[in-house]
Design a protein around this motif. Structure first.
Motif: not given
Length: 186
Positions: A85, A103, A105, A132-134, A151
């Motif tokens: 990231k 974020m 994923d 949320n979990t990525w 985003y």
């Protein structure tokens, strides 16, 4: 005396003629009538421009980042999700985006038909933070991989009800995605 002149029919006609023929404030009144819709249109155009420009920037960064995964550079450097990231994505989008809100994923798909490139449904906590979990799995050589970078863009409700939001908290979820197959190792 002044009241007597105004009350006479001739005085009343003269006052009406003077009011109708006096157009000194007409420009100001016309501008006041046109200014609000004009400014609303300008604000809507600027907001639309910024949203679409930021979306295009996000798409471009996703394509560049996907190329690094596809060619094995991310796997060779053993980048963690946070390092990916910071070093790959955020380095290229500092102008329009706050890196804390980005974020990522990155997941391996078993087949092209099961590659998930759809816009996710976000869940928020009481503070408005995404919960949320990525996933983060750059895969191996030959794997089918899907990269989604998201985003939440703050949207201002424009005048006259102009609204670009697409998530429940009134903001806009922007997403760039790429589905690709990792190159074979050499």
């Amino acid at each position: 005396m002044i009241g007597a002149r105004a009350a006479s029919p001739a005085g009343h006609r003269n006052a009406c003629r003077a009011f109708v023929s006096d157009n000194r404030a007409a420009t100001a009144v016309e501008f006041a009538l046109v200014a609000a819709p004009f400014l609303a249109l300008i604000i809507a155009l600027i907001q639309t421009f910024l949203v679409f420009f930021a979306q295009q920037l996000l798409e471009s960064v996703v394509q560049q980042s996907a190329r690094m995964v596809m060619t094995g550079q991310v796997q060779a450097q053993t980048l963690t999700q946070d390092a990916f990231k910071q070093q790959v994505v955020c380095k290229k989008i500092l102008i329009f985006f706050d890196c804390n809100g980005v974020m990522i994923d990155l997941q391996v798909a078993n087949a092209w038909s099961s590659a998930n490139t759809a816009m996710p449904t976000l869940t928020f906590d009481s503070k408005g933070t995404v919960t949320n979990t990525w996933q983060y799995n750059p895969g191996n050589a030959g794997d089918i991989v899907v990269l989604r970078v998201m985003y939440v863009w703050p949207v201002v409700l424009g005048p006259l009800g102009f609204n670009l939001s697409n998530v429940s908290n009134g903001n806009r979820l922007m997403m760039g995605s790429a589905a690709f197959q990792n190159e074979p190792s050499s």
